[in-house]
Design an enzyme around this catalytic site. Sequence first.
Site, mmCIF file in Angstrom:
data_model
loop_
_atom_site.group_PDB
_atom_site.id
_atom_site.type_symbol
_atom_site.label_atom_id
_atom_site.label_comp_id
_atom_site.label_asym_id
_atom_site.label_seq_id
_atom_site.Cartn_x
_atom_site.Cartn_y
_atom_site.Cartn_z
ATOM 1 N N GLY A 1 -14.366 -6.796 37.122
ATOM 2 C CA GLY A 1 -13.789 -5.799 37.880
ATOM 3 C C GLY A 1 -15.143 -4.710 37.780
ATOM 4 N N HIS A 2 -16.329 -5.051 37.828
ATOM 5 C CA HIS A 2 -17.475 -4.153 37.564
ATOM 6 C C HIS A 2 -18.753 -4.737 38.199
ATOM 7 C CE1 HIS A 2 -18.757 -6.299 34.055
ATOM 8 N NE2 HIS A 2 -17.489 -5.972 33.623
#
Length: 145
Positions: A56-57
């Site tokens: 998630g990055h």
Amino acid sequence: MACGIYGVKHTKLIDLPKISDPRGNLTFVESEQQVPFSIQRVYYLYDVPGGSERGGHAHKDLHQLIVAMSGSFDIILSDPEYTEKVHLSRSYNGLYIPPMVWREINNFSSGSVCMVIASNRYSEKDYYRDYSLFKRDYLELSKGS
Ligand code: TYD
């Protein structure tokens, strides 16, 4: 920022050397040999509860190689132009991820271990944790390349 080498289209599956042996197989990764970067850090995810999502990055400058040391999981790669899903399940396959690729890791099998080999030490400043900021900078970089 390493312009021209970033984004999903520059990710690739790397077949790592596999020394087959009846006593057990052996695979190795050497800095700037099997991976196109100098190795500065190794970390791993383990004891991942079923249904968990990691990642998630995206990273600004970091290059990584992800290997399923045990079990399997999916990696969803995206940038404003492309999205791709890669399933990793072999200890002799690595997924190379250059800078500026948003990743989510999910669908972990029970007992799986995800090893990440990275080109730099941990720095929170290297992370995009907000997709809209990542997208803004990606599009800005794309104009310049
Ligand atoms: P993060 O990279 O967000 O994990 P993932 O992408 O696997 O979901 O890192 C989770 C936490 O661990 C965060 O607080 C930063 C810390 N961390 C370190 O201290 N050193 C490291 O090398 C890494 C990868 C994370």
